[in-house]
Design a protein around this motif. Structure first.
Motif, PDB file in Angstrom:
ATOM      1  N   HIS A 106      47.744  34.370  52.844  1.00 17.11           N
ATOM      2  CA  HIS A 106      48.064  34.756  51.471  1.00 17.11           C
ATOM      3  C   HIS A 106      47.699  36.225  51.318  1.00 17.11           C
ATOM      4  O   HIS A 106      46.517  36.589  51.433  1.00 17.11           O
ATOM      5  CB  HIS A 106      47.277  33.907  50.465  1.00 17.11           C
ATOM      6  CG  HIS A 106      47.606  32.446  50.534  1.00 17.11           C
ATOM      7  ND1 HIS A 106      48.396  31.816  49.588  1.00 17.11           N
ATOM      8  CD2 HIS A 106      47.268  31.485  51.434  1.00 17.11           C
ATOM      9  CE1 HIS A 106      48.519  30.542  49.901  1.00 17.11           C
ATOM     10  NE2 HIS A 106      47.842  30.311  51.019  1.00 17.11           N
ATOM     11  N   VAL A 107      48.689  37.069  51.067  1.00 19.64           N
ATOM     12  CA  VAL A 107      48.477  38.511  51.010  1.00 19.64           C
ATOM     13  C   VAL A 107      48.839  39.026  49.615  1.00 19.64           C
ATOM     14  O   VAL A 107      49.946  38.777  49.129  1.00 19.64           O
ATOM     15  CB  VAL A 107      49.342  39.249  52.056  1.00 19.64           C
ATOM     16  CG1 VAL A 107      49.071  40.748  52.006  1.00 19.64           C
ATOM     17  CG2 VAL A 107      49.081  38.702  53.454  1.00 19.64           C
ATOM     18  N   PHE A 108      47.903  39.727  49.010  1.00 19.57           N
ATOM     19  CA  PHE A 108      48.154  40.388  47.732  1.00 19.57           C
ATOM     20  C   PHE A 108      48.164  41.897  47.982  1.00 19.57           C
ATOM     21  O   PHE A 108      47.172  42.459  48.457  1.00 19.57           O
ATOM     22  CB  PHE A 108      47.076  40.020  46.715  1.00 19.57           C
ATOM     23  CG  PHE A 108      47.089  38.572  46.314  1.00 19.57           C
ATOM     24  CD1 PHE A 108      47.797  38.157  45.195  1.00 19.57           C
ATOM     25  CD2 PHE A 108      46.417  37.621  47.067  1.00 19.57           C
ATOM     26  CE1 PHE A 108      47.832  36.817  44.836  1.00 19.57           C
ATOM     27  CE2 PHE A 108      46.434  36.286  46.707  1.00 19.57           C
ATOM     28  CZ  PHE A 108      47.144  35.876  45.600  1.00 19.57           C
ATOM     29  N   VAL A 109      49.289  42.538  47.672  1.00 22.47           N
ATOM     30  CA  VAL A 109      49.441  43.970  47.908  1.00 22.47           C
ATOM     31  C   VAL A 109      49.444  44.676  46.560  1.00 22.47           C
ATOM     32  O   VAL A 109      50.364  44.488  45.754  1.00 22.47           O
ATOM     33  CB  VAL A 109      50.743  44.275  48.680  1.00 22.47           C
ATOM     34  CG1 VAL A 109      50.836  45.768  48.969  1.00 22.47           C
ATOM     35  CG2 VAL A 109      50.803  43.468  49.977  1.00 22.47           C
ATOM     36  N   GLY A 110      48.428  45.473  46.312  1.00 20.93           N
ATOM     37  CA  GLY A 110      48.344  46.220  45.062  1.00 20.93           C
ATOM     38  C   GLY A 110      49.219  47.455  45.099  1.00 20.93           C
ATOM     39  O   GLY A 110      49.618  47.931  46.161  1.00 20.93           O
ATOM     40  N   SER A 111      49.528  47.981  43.935  1.00 17.13           N
ATOM     41  CA  SER A 111      50.417  49.148  43.827  1.00 17.13           C
ATOM     42  C   SER A 111      49.611  50.440  43.914  1.00 17.13           C
ATOM     43  O   SER A 111      49.688  51.312  43.042  1.00 17.13           O
ATOM     44  CB  SER A 111      51.203  49.086  42.512  1.00 17.13           C
ATOM     45  OG  SER A 111      50.304  48.949  41.415  1.00 17.13           O
ATOM     46  N   ASN A 170      53.311  40.843  38.397  1.00 18.03           N
ATOM     47  CA  ASN A 170      53.177  41.898  37.389  1.00 18.03           C
ATOM     48  C   ASN A 170      52.969  43.269  38.031  1.00 18.03           C
ATOM     49  O   ASN A 170      52.184  44.083  37.563  1.00 18.03           O
ATOM     50  CB  ASN A 170      52.015  41.572  36.438  1.00 18.03           C
ATOM     51  CG  ASN A 170      52.062  42.384  35.159  1.00 18.03           C
ATOM     52  OD1 ASN A 170      53.135  42.819  34.735  1.00 18.03           O
ATOM     53  ND2 ASN A 170      50.904  42.607  34.543  1.00 18.03           N
ATOM     54  N   GLY A 171      53.697  43.505  39.122  1.00 18.42           N
ATOM     55  CA  GLY A 171      53.622  44.796  39.798  1.00 18.42           C
ATOM     56  C   GLY A 171      52.982  44.729  41.170  1.00 18.42           C
ATOM     57  O   GLY A 171      53.272  45.554  42.034  1.00 18.42           O
ATOM     58  N   ASP A 172      52.087  43.789  41.393  1.00 18.90           N
ATOM     59  CA  ASP A 172      51.586  43.522  42.739  1.00 18.90           C
ATOM     60  C   ASP A 172      52.586  42.628  43.470  1.00 18.90           C
ATOM     61  O   ASP A 172      53.418  41.973  42.842  1.00 18.90           O
ATOM     62  CB  ASP A 172      50.233  42.793  42.699  1.00 18.90           C
ATOM     63  CG  ASP A 172      49.081  43.688  42.281  1.00 18.90           C
ATOM     64  OD1 ASP A 172      49.314  44.891  42.040  1.00 18.90           O
ATOM     65  OD2 ASP A 172      47.953  43.177  42.207  1.00 18.90           O
ATOM     66  N   ALA A 173      52.475  42.587  44.789  1.00 23.71           N
ATOM     67  CA  ALA A 173      53.280  41.669  45.584  1.00 23.71           C
ATOM     68  C   ALA A 173      52.372  40.589  46.164  1.00 23.71           C
ATOM     69  O   ALA A 173      51.282  40.887  46.657  1.00 23.71           O
ATOM     70  CB  ALA A 173      53.990  42.409  46.713  1.00 23.71           C
ATOM     71  N   TYR A 174      52.817  39.351  46.067  1.00 23.38           N
ATOM     72  CA  TYR A 174      52.078  38.222  46.641  1.00 23.38           C
ATOM     73  C   TYR A 174      52.968  37.591  47.695  1.00 23.38           C
ATOM     74  O   TYR A 174      54.051  37.094  47.399  1.00 23.38           O
ATOM     75  CB  TYR A 174      51.709  37.217  45.550  1.00 23.38           C
ATOM     76  CG  TYR A 174      51.152  35.899  46.028  1.00 23.38           C
ATOM     77  CD1 TYR A 174      50.342  35.812  47.155  1.00 23.38           C
ATOM     78  CD2 TYR A 174      51.442  34.719  45.345  1.00 23.38           C
ATOM     79  CE1 TYR A 174      49.842  34.598  47.582  1.00 23.38           C
ATOM     80  CE2 TYR A 174      50.937  33.493  45.761  1.00 23.38           C
ATOM     81  CZ  TYR A 174      50.138  33.438  46.886  1.00 23.38           C
ATOM     82  OH  TYR A 174      49.641  32.234  47.307  1.00 23.38           O
TER      83      TYR A 174
END
Length: 205
Positions: free
Chosen positions: A153-158, A193-197
């Motif tokens: 599970h990867v959360f990529v912040g902006s 909401n702008g991040d990618a999951y």
């Protein structure tokens, strides 16, 4: 990257991503971090708001360095907390046991750390089916090196901050060639909401 070159990591992801992480935590039997993450982030490792399960917090802490004053130890009477040490450090971890933590001493692996394969065997005997390994890079790398990861599970912040000195998400020995890495299927990609999951599952065939 999971931190800047100075070690700053709060916050890379946004509120929506963090809410999803708490939802994941609330479905787990256990949540695991290494001692480096426990010392640097001082986390609680609980689901907020609570989910259908109360996960046991697991800290891989070779020498039993987790401070008695840490939130993990102070809440051990309310939330199950398992501190994993090597056999030589079991006596030094006695204060953690006295404070309400369970202390599990395991033989060393090739790096002189508690053997993760033996840890997973023990968690299996306890009938755990879901373990969320939150980090940091060193402990994630060891799980990948041992082929002990079923989902990612990867959360990529902006945010973009670069630097060769900034920590990458996965440490460990790594792979020699790209072909050896092709065992994953991209299951879902979601805009938070702008991040990618991104969620990946292990290819089984």
């Amino acid at each position: 990257k999971i931190a800047t070159k100075a070690g700053d990591s709060q916050w890379i992801s946004n509120d929506a991503s963090r809410r999803r992480v708490h939802e994941l935590r609330g479905r787990m039997d256990g949540i695991l971090v290494g001692i480096g993450t426990a010392l640097a982030d001082d986390p609680l490792l609980t689901a907020r708001p609570p989910g259908p399960r109360v996960a046991c917090r697991v800290i891989v802490d070779t020498k039993g360095r987790l401070p008695i004053a840490s939130p993990l130890v102070r809440t051990a009477a309310q939330v199950p907390t398992l501190v994993v040490v090597n056999a030589q450090s079991a006596p030094a971890a006695a204060p953690l046991k006295d404070a309400g933590c369970e202390v599990l001493a395991l033989p060393d692996d090739y790096e002189g750390k508690p053997d993760l394969e033996l840890l997973l065997d023990e968690l299996g005997r306890r009938r755990w089916t879901n373990l969320l390994v939150e980090g940091g890079a060193a402990i994630l790398g060891k799980f990948f090196d041992q082929g002990a990861v079923d989902e990612i599970h990867v959360f990529v912040g902006s945010k973009l901050f670069g630097s060769a000195l900034a920590k990458s998400p996965v440490g460990g020995r790594g792979l020699e060639d790209i072909a050896a890495s092709g065992n994953w299927i991209t299951e879902t990609v979601e805009n938070m909401n702008g991040d990618a999951y991104l969620r990946y599952i292990r290819r089984t065939a």
